[in-house]
Design an enzyme around this catalytic site. Structure first.
Site, PDB file in Angstrom:
ATOM      1  N   LEU A  51       8.890   1.185 -16.899  1.00  0.00           N
ATOM      2  CA  LEU A  51       9.373  -0.181 -16.928  1.00  0.00           C
ATOM      3  C   LEU A  51       8.118  -1.213 -16.939  1.00  0.00           C
ATOM      4  O   LEU A  51       8.274  -2.231 -16.977  1.00  0.00           O
ATOM      5  CB  LEU A  51      10.094  -0.537 -15.366  1.00  0.00           C
ATOM      6  CG  LEU A  51      11.382   0.176 -15.315  1.00  0.00           C
ATOM      7  CD1 LEU A  51      11.972  -0.315 -13.991  1.00  0.00           C
ATOM      8  CD2 LEU A  51      12.022  -0.133 -16.264  1.00  0.00           C
ATOM      9  N   ASP A  80      12.253   6.973   8.411  1.00  0.00           N
ATOM     10  CA  ASP A  80      12.521   7.051   6.877  1.00  0.00           C
ATOM     11  C   ASP A  80      14.244   7.213   6.797  1.00  0.00           C
ATOM     12  O   ASP A  80      14.712   6.678   5.740  1.00  0.00           O
ATOM     13  CB  ASP A  80      11.904   8.105   6.411  1.00  0.00           C
ATOM     14  CG  ASP A  80      10.444   7.974   5.932  1.00  0.00           C
ATOM     15  OD1 ASP A  80      10.108   6.820   6.186  1.00  0.00           O
ATOM     16  OD2 ASP A  80       9.604   8.917   5.753  1.00  0.00           O
ATOM     17  N   GLY A 125       2.751   2.078   4.248  1.00  0.00           N
ATOM     18  CA  GLY A 125       3.036   2.633   5.427  1.00  0.00           C
ATOM     19  C   GLY A 125       3.742   3.802   5.342  1.00  0.00           C
ATOM     20  O   GLY A 125       4.354   4.383   4.036  1.00  0.00           O
ATOM     21  N   HIS A 126       4.092   4.698   6.201  1.00  0.00           N
ATOM     22  CA  HIS A 126       4.736   6.089   6.213  1.00  0.00           C
ATOM     23  C   HIS A 126       5.419   6.040   7.523  1.00  0.00           C
ATOM     24  O   HIS A 126       5.353   5.070   8.582  1.00  0.00           O
ATOM     25  CB  HIS A 126       4.034   7.147   6.077  1.00  0.00           C
ATOM     26  CG  HIS A 126       3.545   7.411   4.614  1.00  0.00           C
ATOM     27  ND1 HIS A 126       4.356   7.522   3.505  1.00  0.00           N
ATOM     28  CD2 HIS A 126       2.341   7.408   4.075  1.00  0.00           C
ATOM     29  CE1 HIS A 126       3.780   7.552   2.376  1.00  0.00           C
ATOM     30  NE2 HIS A 126       2.533   7.536   2.670  1.00  0.00           N
ATOM     31  N   ASP A 127       6.587   6.924   7.929  1.00  0.00           N
ATOM     32  CA  ASP A 127       7.516   7.099   8.791  1.00  0.00           C
ATOM     33  C   ASP A 127       6.687   6.873  10.277  1.00  0.00           C
ATOM     34  O   ASP A 127       7.078   5.946  11.090  1.00  0.00           O
ATOM     35  CB  ASP A 127       7.837   8.413   8.969  1.00  0.00           C
ATOM     36  CG  ASP A 127       8.918   8.788   9.972  1.00  0.00           C
ATOM     37  OD1 ASP A 127      10.115   8.108   9.908  1.00  0.00           O
ATOM     38  OD2 ASP A 127       8.635   9.255  11.072  1.00  0.00           O
ATOM     39  N   ARG A 130       7.537  -8.386 -10.873  1.00  0.00           N
ATOM     40  CA  ARG A 130       6.438  -8.342 -11.752  1.00  0.00           C
ATOM     41  C   ARG A 130       6.844  -7.396 -12.963  1.00  0.00           C
ATOM     42  O   ARG A 130       6.269  -7.675 -14.112  1.00  0.00           O
ATOM     43  CB  ARG A 130       5.007  -7.888 -11.059  1.00  0.00           C
ATOM     44  CG  ARG A 130       4.572  -9.025 -10.042  1.00  0.00           C
ATOM     45  CD  ARG A 130       3.113  -8.462  -9.774  1.00  0.00           C
ATOM     46  NE  ARG A 130       2.978  -7.164  -9.001  1.00  0.00           N
ATOM     47  CZ  ARG A 130       3.091  -6.966  -7.793  1.00  0.00           C
ATOM     48  NH1 ARG A 130       3.449  -8.194  -6.818  1.00  0.00           N
ATOM     49  NH2 ARG A 130       3.181  -5.748  -7.246  1.00  0.00           N
ATOM     50  N   ARG A 132       6.985  -1.926  -3.140  1.00  0.00           N
ATOM     51  CA  ARG A 132       6.585  -3.030  -2.226  1.00  0.00           C
ATOM     52  C   ARG A 132       7.259  -4.403  -2.827  1.00  0.00           C
ATOM     53  O   ARG A 132       7.342  -4.417  -4.017  1.00  0.00           O
ATOM     54  CB  ARG A 132       5.106  -3.035  -2.030  1.00  0.00           C
ATOM     55  CG  ARG A 132       4.390  -2.036  -1.242  1.00  0.00           C
ATOM     56  CD  ARG A 132       3.001  -2.263  -0.860  1.00  0.00           C
ATOM     57  NE  ARG A 132       2.060  -1.145  -1.033  1.00  0.00           N
ATOM     58  CZ  ARG A 132       0.705  -1.136  -0.894  1.00  0.00           C
ATOM     59  NH1 ARG A 132       0.331  -2.282  -0.322  1.00  0.00           N
ATOM     60  NH2 ARG A 132       0.021  -0.155  -1.429  1.00  0.00           N
ATOM     61  N   ASN A 136       4.101   5.346  10.867  1.00  0.00           N
ATOM     62  CA  ASN A 136       3.683   3.878  11.073  1.00  0.00           C
ATOM     63  C   ASN A 136       4.804   2.917  11.494  1.00  0.00           C
ATOM     64  O   ASN A 136       4.633   1.944  12.353  1.00  0.00           O
ATOM     65  CB  ASN A 136       2.844   3.347   9.751  1.00  0.00           C
ATOM     66  CG  ASN A 136       2.004   4.114   9.163  1.00  0.00           C
ATOM     67  OD1 ASN A 136       2.049   4.759   7.944  1.00  0.00           O
ATOM     68  ND2 ASN A 136       0.738   4.421   9.995  1.00  0.00           N
ATOM     69  N   TYR A 137       5.912   3.016  10.781  1.00  0.00           N
ATOM     70  CA  TYR A 137       6.985   2.080  11.353  1.00  0.00           C
ATOM     71  C   TYR A 137       7.466   2.529  12.643  1.00  0.00           C
ATOM     72  O   TYR A 137       7.785   1.783  13.480  1.00  0.00           O
ATOM     73  CB  TYR A 137       8.230   2.432  10.154  1.00  0.00           C
ATOM     74  CG  TYR A 137       7.740   2.442   8.694  1.00  0.00           C
ATOM     75  CD1 TYR A 137       6.559   1.670   8.175  1.00  0.00           C
ATOM     76  CD2 TYR A 137       8.103   3.305   7.795  1.00  0.00           C
ATOM     77  CE1 TYR A 137       6.292   1.433   6.917  1.00  0.00           C
ATOM     78  CE2 TYR A 137       7.782   3.372   6.594  1.00  0.00           C
ATOM     79  CZ  TYR A 137       6.859   2.507   6.180  1.00  0.00           C
ATOM     80  OH  TYR A 137       6.464   2.641   4.893  1.00  0.00           O
TER      81      TYR A 137
END
Length: 368
Positions: A69, A164, A133-135, A99, A93, A137-138
């Site tokens: 893309l 996740d 982030g990852h699992d 963009r 993100r 972190n959330y």
């Protein structure tokens, strides 16, 4: 591969990678949606190289086409796919699709009934929206990780990706299905913004209940469903394996003590903390007197809510799992069936596609 008519005719363009987005669209594929996985030509989804087996589990029953893309020609091909699509899902993100020239405002001008789902860590708004982030972190920001673990220990990550999968992926699938129903009724699609942090926060019913009731956080392993009560806890057996004693209601706990030959323990207070300590100590000694499987044989078929804690490999062989046909064959390896059973449909359980396997069939007619 069987046929599932429930989502037959629904076309999903899946730009997501790794685990949460593909897990979401795996459910849609198993319910009959035509899921086209859009991958970069050079390597595709990162999960292909990180873990071929994980990739295989969450991408079964989908098609794969390769598009870059960042190239104008491939963006035009993608837009042609959008014309007849019902859903686009992405996990970049915020702002990346804009963009690339493929943001929601651009795509809905092509297809007004399109459902565009963005599954991200922190959502499309707020001060954290651009953070990676990852699992964990959330879960950490949502307060859930603080509550995971035993009393007197630090937080424990565990091997289930709560944010996740239980939070993000399933919330996203629910949002997509709701938006699809709305689009079919009105002819107008919508932008579905799902944050894995939000979804994890929203599942913490008991923690919030404790806060509302007492004005303070529950202690790790100290709430009534996280280990504070002697009759709702985990106990080690003589072989080092464990039991889940979930006899929360008095009638079930009374049956545990009766069948175990210790009805005398009913006179001890069943309460958190020091008050319930004598009962907990007695139960620790009691459950260490037999092996896990002996206790399973003795208690599981009674009105006790006591079950063995199985290893993942044991769970695949569990009689209930086998009876429900929850494990299916995936080219000689085990895979999971759709855990939702319908009276008029069966799950689609195809294999994961090779990279670009469907380029000719899907993109060929659009190139002319």
């Amino acid at each position: 591969m069987t046929s599932n008519p429930l989502l037959q005719g629904v076309r999903v363009l899946d730009l997501s990678r790794l685990l949460p987005g593909p897990f979401c669209t795996r459910y849609l594929a198993q319910m009959g949606a035509d899921v086209i996985k859009i991958e970069e030509p050079n390597g595709g989804d990162y999960a292909r190289s990180m873990s071929a087996d994980m990739f295989g589990l969450v991408n079964r029953g989908k098609k794969s086409v390769t598009l870059d893309l960042r190239q104008a020609g491939d963006v035009e091909l993608f837009k042609k796919l959008v014309v007849d699509a019902d859903v686009v899902i992405e996990s970049f993100r915020p702002g990346v699709m804009d963009r690339l020239g493929c943001g929601y405002e651009v795509l809905k001008a092509i297809n007004p009934r399109l459902v565009f789902a963005a599954l991200t860590g922190y959502g499309q708004t707020g001060p954290y929206r651009d953070r990676p982030g990852h699992d964990m972190n959330y879960r950490g920001y949502a307060g859930e990780l603080d509550q995971t673990g035993s009393a007197g220990t630090g937080p424990s990550v565990g091997n289930l990706q709560v944010a996740d999968l239980a939070g993000g992926a399933l919330s996203c699938a629910l949002g997509i299905l709701a938006a699809l129903i709305g689009a079919r009724a009105s002819g107008v699609g919508s932008f579905v913004d799902v944050s894995m942090m939000d979804a994890t926060l929203a599942m913490q019913v008991l923690s919030l209940s404790h806060l509302r009731s007492f004005g303070r956080d529950p202690a790790r392993g100290g709430d009534f469903l996280s280990g504070a009560l002697p009759n709702y806890s985990i106990y080690e057996c003589s072989d080092g394996k464990h039991l889940a004693v979930g006899s929360l209601e008095p009638k079930f706990f009374a049956e545990v003590l009766k069948v175990a030959g210790r009805p005398d323990l009913a006179k001890l207070p069943c309460a958190p903390g020091k008050v319930g300590a004598p009962l907990r100590e007695a139960l620790v000694e009691l459950f260490k007197s037999r092996t896990r499987d002996d206790w399973e044989t003795l208690l599981a078929d009674e009105e006790t809510c006591v079950t063995a804690i199985l290893k993942p490999s044991e769970a695949l062989q569990n009689a209930q799992v086998v009876a429900r046909k929850m494990v299916v064959d995936d080219n000689g390896k085990p895979a999971f069936n759709l855990p939702i059973f319908f009276s008029n449909a069966e799950a689609v359980n195809g294999r994961a596609p090779k990279l670009g396997a469907d380029n000719d069939a899907v993109l060929g007619p659009l190139r002319g």
